[in-house]
Structures are given as structure tokens and as C-alpha cells.
Design an enzyme around this catalytic site. Structure first.
Site, PDB file in Angstrom:
ATOM      1  N   LYS A   1      -5.355   9.768 -90.335  1.00  0.00           N
ATOM      2  CA  LYS A   1      -6.346   9.278 -91.287  1.00  0.00           C
ATOM      3  C   LYS A   1      -6.047   9.797 -92.685  1.00  0.00           C
ATOM      4  CE  LYS A   1     -10.043   9.813 -87.931  1.00  0.00           C
ATOM      5  NZ  LYS A   1     -10.751  10.913 -87.362  1.00  0.00           N
TER       6      LYS A   1
ATOM      7  N   TYR B   1     -12.463   6.179 -94.710  1.00  0.00           N
ATOM      8  CA  TYR B   1     -11.402   6.550 -93.778  1.00  0.00           C
ATOM      9  C   TYR B   1     -10.383   5.416 -93.710  1.00  0.00           C
ATOM     10  CZ  TYR B   1     -15.361   9.270 -91.882  1.00  0.00           C
ATOM     11  OH  TYR B   1     -16.461  10.076 -91.704  1.00  0.00           O
TER      12      TYR B   1
ATOM     13  N   HIS C   1     -14.199  15.435 -85.188  1.00  0.00           N
ATOM     14  CA  HIS C   1     -13.783  14.239 -84.458  1.00  0.00           C
ATOM     15  C   HIS C   1     -12.273  14.072 -84.502  1.00  0.00           C
ATOM     16  CE1 HIS C   1     -17.967  12.545 -85.666  1.00  0.00           C
ATOM     17  NE2 HIS C   1     -18.044  13.274 -84.570  1.00  0.00           N
TER      18      HIS C   1
ATOM     19  N   ASP D   1     -22.812  14.865 -81.477  1.00  0.00           N
ATOM     20  CA  ASP D   1     -22.071  16.010 -81.994  1.00  0.00           C
ATOM     21  C   ASP D   1     -22.681  17.329 -81.526  1.00  0.00           C
ATOM     22  OD1 ASP D   1     -20.200  14.433 -83.238  1.00  0.00           O
ATOM     23  OD2 ASP D   1     -21.010  14.689 -85.254  1.00  0.00           O
TER      24      ASP D   1
END
Length: 199
Positions: A71, A131, A61, A168
Site C-alpha cells: 500500500k 490507500y 491491518h 479491531d
């Protein structure tokens, strides 16, 4: 805190200095100044968590550019094998990856700059991934790449059948994402989000 560059430029392994005693341990999982020392300014705007059972694959991602998103990813419960993939077209390491084990015991985390992709496989049941995100979620801006793209050949190391979301599993390959204009250029990423001068 020790910050070590990964094989994918603009990604770093962050290893905290742990203070241990008979009660357990304490450590700093993120420090703005430490990341700035290696050339990246990072101010969290949103915090997310995912909890996965063993064998779950999440990713690859990223966030489209713009708005983009950096991140800091850690695993405060359980363990995951983490992957960072260079999705910046024209980068000297385009399509390359690096992998690290993140777990609660070590307290390791990974910094992932804008334009890079991220994914993981849960190595334990009830693995919680945290995250710290540089931008808030904006619907319609997520970039998804098929985690089993043969061109990437990521070594997930899964015993048995992986558990993957339909999103996904049906995500485009890197080649398809390039063809559809979803991937940003390396030059665009550096121009918009480039490193700070180190030193």
C-alpha cells in the site's frame, strides 16, 4: 520527491516536492519510478478511502499471504499518526514499528510492503486517509491485529478513550496470530515479494 526508509524494512516515508504560489500548492503524491529506485515495484489495483473523526484508531491491518497487499497510504485531508508494524515472522525487526504524521499540508505518504501491518489514529476530525493498494480486496483475507497489544506497546498518544471498531478491539494479539498460523515468515515474504535490485 524524497523517499526515506523507515525503521521497519520495506517501508518508506514519501515526501513530495511542493510547488507553492499565491493559489496554494501542487505536488506529486506517487511516482512509480521513484519507488522502483528504492527497490519496490508498485502498481495500484484499487484505491480506498476512510474518513475518521479525531481519536479513531484503525488497525493494525494487513492482508494474509497469499494474496498479500502492498500500500501507499496518505492523508489528503486532516492529519493522522500512522504506524507501520513488521509482522513477518523471523524478520530482524519482527514486532518493531515506526510512526509518521501524515497530513494534507505536508502531502507525506508511506509505502508499506507485503507482510507489514498498518494502522493510524486520527489527529483531527474529518481526517481522510487514502490507500493505493497493489491488489483488489478479497473477502476473508484481511489480517487484523489488536492495536492495543501490550507486546507492541504502540504509542497512540490519545487524549481520552480511543474510538475503535468491535472487530479491531477483539482482534488477536501478535502472539495469538502467530500461534494460529496467520503471520507469514520473513523468508516467504522476500521470496514472493522481495525487493527489486537497487541501482
Amino acid at each position: 520527491m524524497e523517499i526515506t526508509p523507515l525503521k521497519v524494512p520495506d517501508s518508506f516515508l514519501i515526501e513530495p516536492r511542493q510547488l507553492r504560489d499565491e493559489r496554494g500548492c501542487f505536488y506529486e503524491s506517487f511516482k512509480h519510478e521513484a519507488l522502483a529506485e528504492v527497490g519496490h515495484r508498485f502498481t495500484p489495483a484499487q484505491v480506498n478511502h476512510s474518513v475518521s473523526r479525531r481519536g479513531v484508531v484503525r488497525g493494525i491491518h494487513g492482508v494474509l499471504i497469499p494474496p498479500a497487499q502492498a500500500k501507499v497510504v496518505g492523508c489528503p485531508r486532516g492529519a493522522v499518526r500512522d504506524f507501520v508494524v513488521d509482522l513477518r515472522v523471523g524478520s530482524p525487526t519482527f514486532g518493531h514499528y515506526d510512526t509518521s504524521v501524515l497530513d494534507a499540508e505536508s502531502g507525506r505518504s508511506v509505502f508499506i510492503a507485503e507482510g507489514l501491518g498498518h494502522g493510524f489514529v486520527a489527529l483531527t476530525d474529518d481526517a481522510c486517509v487514502s490507500y493505493l493498494c497493489s491488489t483488489a480486496y478479497v473477502p476473508g483475507t484481511q489480517l487484523d491485529i489488536n492495536p492495543f497489544d501490550p507486546a507492541l506497546a504502540l504509542p497512540w498518544g490519545i487524549d481520552g478513550e480511543p474510538i475503535v471498531s468491535p472487530k479491531d478491539a477483539s482482534a488477536p494479539t501478535v502472539e495469538e496470530a502467530m500461534r494460529d498460523g496467520l503471520l507469514a515468515s520473513y523468508e516467504e515474504c522476500i521470496a514472493l515479494y522481495g525487493q527489486l535490485p537497487v541501482g
